[in-house]
Write a protein that holds these residues in place. Sequence first.
Motif, PDB file in Angstrom:
ATOM      1  N   LEU A 170      10.884  31.185  11.546  1.00 28.02           N
ATOM      2  CA  LEU A 170      10.271  31.957  11.304  1.00 28.02           C
ATOM      3  C   LEU A 170       9.626  32.657  12.437  1.00 28.02           C
ATOM      4  O   LEU A 170       8.990  33.914  12.595  1.00 28.02           O
ATOM      5  N   CYS A 171       8.438  31.762  12.479  1.00 24.90           N
ATOM      6  CA  CYS A 171       7.454  32.248  13.641  1.00 24.90           C
ATOM      7  C   CYS A 171       7.880  32.687  15.292  1.00 24.90           C
ATOM      8  O   CYS A 171       7.949  33.522  15.309  1.00 24.90           O
ATOM      9  N   ARG A 172       8.548  31.701  15.331  1.00 21.46           N
ATOM     10  CA  ARG A 172       9.596  31.815  16.940  1.00 21.46           C
ATOM     11  C   ARG A 172      10.247  32.593  16.876  1.00 21.46           C
ATOM     12  O   ARG A 172      10.528  33.840  17.770  1.00 21.46           O
ATOM     13  N   LEU A 173      11.141  33.573  15.787  1.00 20.31           N
ATOM     14  CA  LEU A 173      11.501  35.300  15.995  1.00 20.31           C
ATOM     15  C   LEU A 173      10.468  35.994  15.117  1.00 20.31           C
ATOM     16  O   LEU A 173      10.801  37.131  15.606  1.00 20.31           O
ATOM     17  N   GLY A 174       9.814  36.179  14.644  1.00 21.68           N
ATOM     18  CA  GLY A 174       8.747  36.242  14.316  1.00 21.68           C
ATOM     19  C   GLY A 174       8.667  37.577  13.442  1.00 21.68           C
ATOM     20  O   GLY A 174       8.249  39.149  13.161  1.00 21.68           O
ATOM     21  N   VAL A 175       9.950  37.211  12.672  1.00 18.86           N
ATOM     22  CA  VAL A 175       9.573  37.656  10.781  1.00 18.86           C
ATOM     23  C   VAL A 175       9.334  36.516   9.819  1.00 18.86           C
ATOM     24  O   VAL A 175       8.888  36.040  10.167  1.00 18.86           O
TER      25      VAL A 175
ATOM     26  N   ARG B  95      13.732  34.243   5.659  1.00 21.96           N
ATOM     27  CA  ARG B  95      15.097  33.598   5.672  1.00 21.96           C
ATOM     28  C   ARG B  95      16.194  35.080   5.688  1.00 21.96           C
ATOM     29  O   ARG B  95      16.588  35.128   6.490  1.00 21.96           O
ATOM     30  N   THR B  96      15.817  35.973   4.936  1.00 21.67           N
ATOM     31  CA  THR B  96      16.531  37.399   5.258  1.00 21.67           C
ATOM     32  C   THR B  96      16.625  38.080   5.986  1.00 21.67           C
ATOM     33  O   THR B  96      17.582  38.849   7.032  1.00 21.67           O
ATOM     34  N   GLU B  97      15.313  37.888   6.846  1.00 14.63           N
ATOM     35  CA  GLU B  97      15.069  38.912   8.417  1.00 14.63           C
ATOM     36  C   GLU B  97      15.936  37.955   9.350  1.00 14.63           C
ATOM     37  O   GLU B  97      16.128  38.559   9.971  1.00 14.63           O
ATOM     38  N   ALA B  98      15.775  36.094   9.164  1.00 11.19           N
ATOM     39  CA  ALA B  98      16.206  35.204  10.387  1.00 11.19           C
ATOM     40  C   ALA B  98      17.574  35.694  10.315  1.00 11.19           C
ATOM     41  O   ALA B  98      17.772  35.409  11.626  1.00 11.19           O
ATOM     42  N   ALA B  99      18.027  35.974   9.202  1.00  4.38           N
ATOM     43  CA  ALA B  99      19.935  35.940   9.254  1.00  4.38           C
ATOM     44  C   ALA B  99      20.301  36.643   9.651  1.00  4.38           C
ATOM     45  O   ALA B  99      21.434  36.987  10.816  1.00  4.38           O
TER      46      ALA B  99
ATOM     47  N   HIS C 246      11.859  23.060   9.989  1.00  2.00           N
ATOM     48  CA  HIS C 246      12.157  24.308  10.646  1.00  2.00           C
ATOM     49  C   HIS C 246      12.757  25.403  10.416  1.00  2.00           C
ATOM     50  O   HIS C 246      12.724  26.274  11.551  1.00  2.00           O
ATOM     51  N   ILE C 247      12.283  25.897   9.656  1.00  5.42           N
ATOM     52  CA  ILE C 247      12.725  26.568   9.017  1.00  5.42           C
ATOM     53  C   ILE C 247      11.415  27.858   8.944  1.00  5.42           C
ATOM     54  O   ILE C 247      11.927  28.984   9.318  1.00  5.42           O
ATOM     55  N   HIS C 248      10.511  26.993   9.138  1.00  9.79           N
ATOM     56  CA  HIS C 248       9.370  27.535   9.117  1.00  9.79           C
ATOM     57  C   HIS C 248       8.727  28.259  11.087  1.00  9.79           C
ATOM     58  O   HIS C 248       8.755  29.109  11.469  1.00  9.79           O
TER      59      HIS C 248
ATOM     60  N   LEU D 121      14.948  29.087  20.296  1.00 12.52           N
ATOM     61  CA  LEU D 121      15.250  28.282  19.320  1.00 12.52           C
ATOM     62  C   LEU D 121      15.647  26.932  20.381  1.00 12.52           C
ATOM     63  O   LEU D 121      16.283  27.073  20.631  1.00 12.52           O
ATOM     64  N   SER D 122      15.651  25.550  19.050  1.00 13.43           N
ATOM     65  CA  SER D 122      15.602  24.592  19.870  1.00 13.43           C
ATOM     66  C   SER D 122      17.221  24.585  19.163  1.00 13.43           C
ATOM     67  O   SER D 122      18.187  25.056  18.488  1.00 13.43           O
ATOM     68  N   ALA D 123      18.031  23.783  19.733  1.00 15.16           N
ATOM     69  CA  ALA D 123      19.153  23.092  19.314  1.00 15.16           C
ATOM     70  C   ALA D 123      19.487  23.273  17.953  1.00 15.16           C
ATOM     71  O   ALA D 123      20.098  23.439  16.948  1.00 15.16           O
ATOM     72  N   ARG D 124      17.893  22.560  16.764  1.00 17.02           N
ATOM     73  CA  ARG D 124      18.648  21.824  15.812  1.00 17.02           C
ATOM     74  C   ARG D 124      18.100  22.653  14.996  1.00 17.02           C
ATOM     75  O   ARG D 124      18.946  23.515  13.428  1.00 17.02           O
ATOM     76  N   GLN D 125      16.951  23.805  15.766  1.00 21.58           N
ATOM     77  CA  GLN D 125      16.459  25.147  14.385  1.00 21.58           C
ATOM     78  C   GLN D 125      17.793  26.081  14.796  1.00 21.58           C
ATOM     79  O   GLN D 125      17.908  26.678  13.405  1.00 21.58           O
ATOM     80  N   ARG D 126      18.927  25.868  15.890  1.00 24.44           N
ATOM     81  CA  ARG D 126      19.962  27.081  15.553  1.00 24.44           C
ATOM     82  C   ARG D 126      20.855  26.392  14.069  1.00 24.44           C
ATOM     83  O   ARG D 126      21.160  27.308  13.589  1.00 24.44           O
ATOM     84  N   GLU D 127      20.756  25.495  14.411  1.00 23.85           N
ATOM     85  CA  GLU D 127      21.789  24.453  13.393  1.00 23.85           C
ATOM     86  C   GLU D 127      21.457  24.692  12.154  1.00 23.85           C
ATOM     87  O   GLU D 127      21.998  24.893  10.853  1.00 23.85           O
ATOM     88  N   VAL D 128      19.839  24.917  11.682  1.00 23.93           N
ATOM     89  CA  VAL D 128      19.403  25.128  10.381  1.00 23.93           C
ATOM     90  C   VAL D 128      19.100  26.853  10.324  1.00 23.93           C
ATOM     91  O   VAL D 128      19.822  26.937   9.050  1.00 23.93           O
TER      92      VAL D 128
END
Length: 82
Positions: free
Chosen positions: A55-60, A63-67, A50-52, A16-23
């Motif tokens: 989710l795509c980069r994490l493959g989830v 938001r719960t799975e990403a969290a 950013h949320i989208h 993830l980018s720095a901004r994506q990590r912040e989000v």
Amino acid sequence: MSWVAVEVATTLIEKLSARQREVLQLASRGLTNQEIGSALRISVETVRTHIHAVLCRLGVSNRTEAAAISLAYDTVRERAPL
């Protein structure tokens, strides 16, 4: 948490980018898109984008799975030696 799960979480978060990590970090705390936008001074639409991407980069699929991945990563960082 298993070592494999920790390694996977670390590998995924580092994509993830720095901004994506912040989000993601703010979303993991339960903030709404509106609250995230206000905190980061970005539009709600930008937060959604950013949320989208997260989710795509994490493959989830939500938001719960990403969290869960974010929390695993944060746990590793907190335990890392200085």
